[in-house]
Scaffold this active site. Structure first.
Site: not given
Ligand code: SAM
Length: 280
Positions: A33, A108, A140, A157
């Site tokens: 991303q 993550d 995940g 999350d």
């Molecule tokens: N909604 C939350 C917030 O705003 O606080 C999200 C924060 S966190 C940065 C979201 C994380 O989800 C990202 O770092 C992204 O890389 C991770 N992510 C998305 N899809 C994923 C997956 N299938 N497995 C592991 N991590 C994932």
């Protein structure tokens, strides 16, 4: 200095939040991303992924405290916790406030988000140095398939459920979660806006109902998310979830036993949402 504004590029919401910014502190494209860190006069630093503001320094607790402390207080003795996503560390920070937690695994997919958070968001990323924390950089959806009866609480999350985050809202993912949880385990996931994503909220709730005996929905106000009224879908194999099961001793800004209770929608409204009675 002339005003400079950042307009979100959120493909998943019908509005665009606009933020006054002082400067761009970081900009890159990871394997997964676009990553941006902005500094704003009102919100402090902002973490932006693929054009969508994920968090700000000032109001992030309004999200992370609800996401972490409702399931961890509904559970009587959470020791092993899995966080999928959460690369900024905010949820991990809250989970580690519980003395009962012996192990907090954060999975993550994008290691660069963690590195960026450690550099620019010290108030969120403090938990990565805790000896109880284990960080894995993997999808995940794949990680969870290797575990059975392993975790007391699983927290998703994630970014919005599009692209590589979509899999974290599917029935088969929830079946893997159910298997990875201990017999009295609890799951929670952030499930978007009750305004703009009501159909998705209902779809996730129904997917959870096909897997878990207890499913519920709670909300909080998150000032930087589209529509502000944000939902969390919770599912439990045994324990009730609408009340804390033990005294609240952790230090928080907004979460409390009362705020736990009031976060849940009244049964009648919750029922009308699920049965299609309530629609915009
Ligand atoms: N909604 C939350 C917030 O705003 O606080 C999200 C924060 S966190 C940065 C979201 C994380 O989800 C990202 O770092 C992204 O890389 C991770 N992510 C998305 N899809 C994923 C997956 N299938 N497995 C592991 N991590 C994932």
């Amino acid at each position: 200095m002339k005003d400079v504004f950042f307009i979100e590029r959120d493909p998943y919401a019908p509005i665009r939040h606009c933020y006054a910014v002082n400067k761009v502190l970081y900009e890159s494209k990871s394997d997964y991303q676009e990553i941006l860190v902005l500094e704003s006069p009102e919100f402090g630093k902002l973490l932006v992924l693929d054009g969508v503001v994920q968090l700000d320094e000032k109001y992030e607790f309004m999200y992370h405290e609800y996401l972490a402390h409702v399931p961890l207080h509904a559970h009587p003795n959470p020791e092993d916790v899995l966080i999928i996503g959460g690369g900024d560390g905010g949820t991990l920070r809250e989970v580690l406030k519980h003395e009962s937690v012996k192990r907090a695994v954060l999975v993550d997919i994008d290691k660069e988000v963690i590195e960026v958070s450690k550099k620019f968001f010290p108030t969120l990323s403090s938990g990565f140095d805790d000896p109880r924390s284990i960080v894995v950089n993997e999808d995940g959806y794949k990680y969870i398939q290797d575990y059975e009866g392993e975790f007391d609480v699983v927290i998703v999350d994630s970014t919005d459920p599009v692209g590589f985050a979509h899999v974290l809202t599917t029935e088969d993912f929830f079946r893997f979660v159910h298997r990875a949880l201990k017999d009295d385990g609890i799951f929670v996931g952030q499930t978007e806006s009750i305004h703009y994503h009501l159909d998705m909220v209902v779809k996730v709730q129904k997917n959870l109902q096909r897997v878990f005996p207890i499913v519920d929905l709670y909300t909080s106000v998150v000032p930087i998310y589209a529509g502000y009224w944000w939902t969390y879908s919770i599912a439990s194999k045994k324990h009730p979830v609408r009340e804390p099961s033990r005294e609240v001793k952790v230090q928080t800004k907004i979460y409390s036993a009362d705020m736990h209770r009031y976060a849940f929608l009244p049964e009648s409204f919750y029922k009308s949402i699920l049965e299609g009675g309530f629609r915009y």
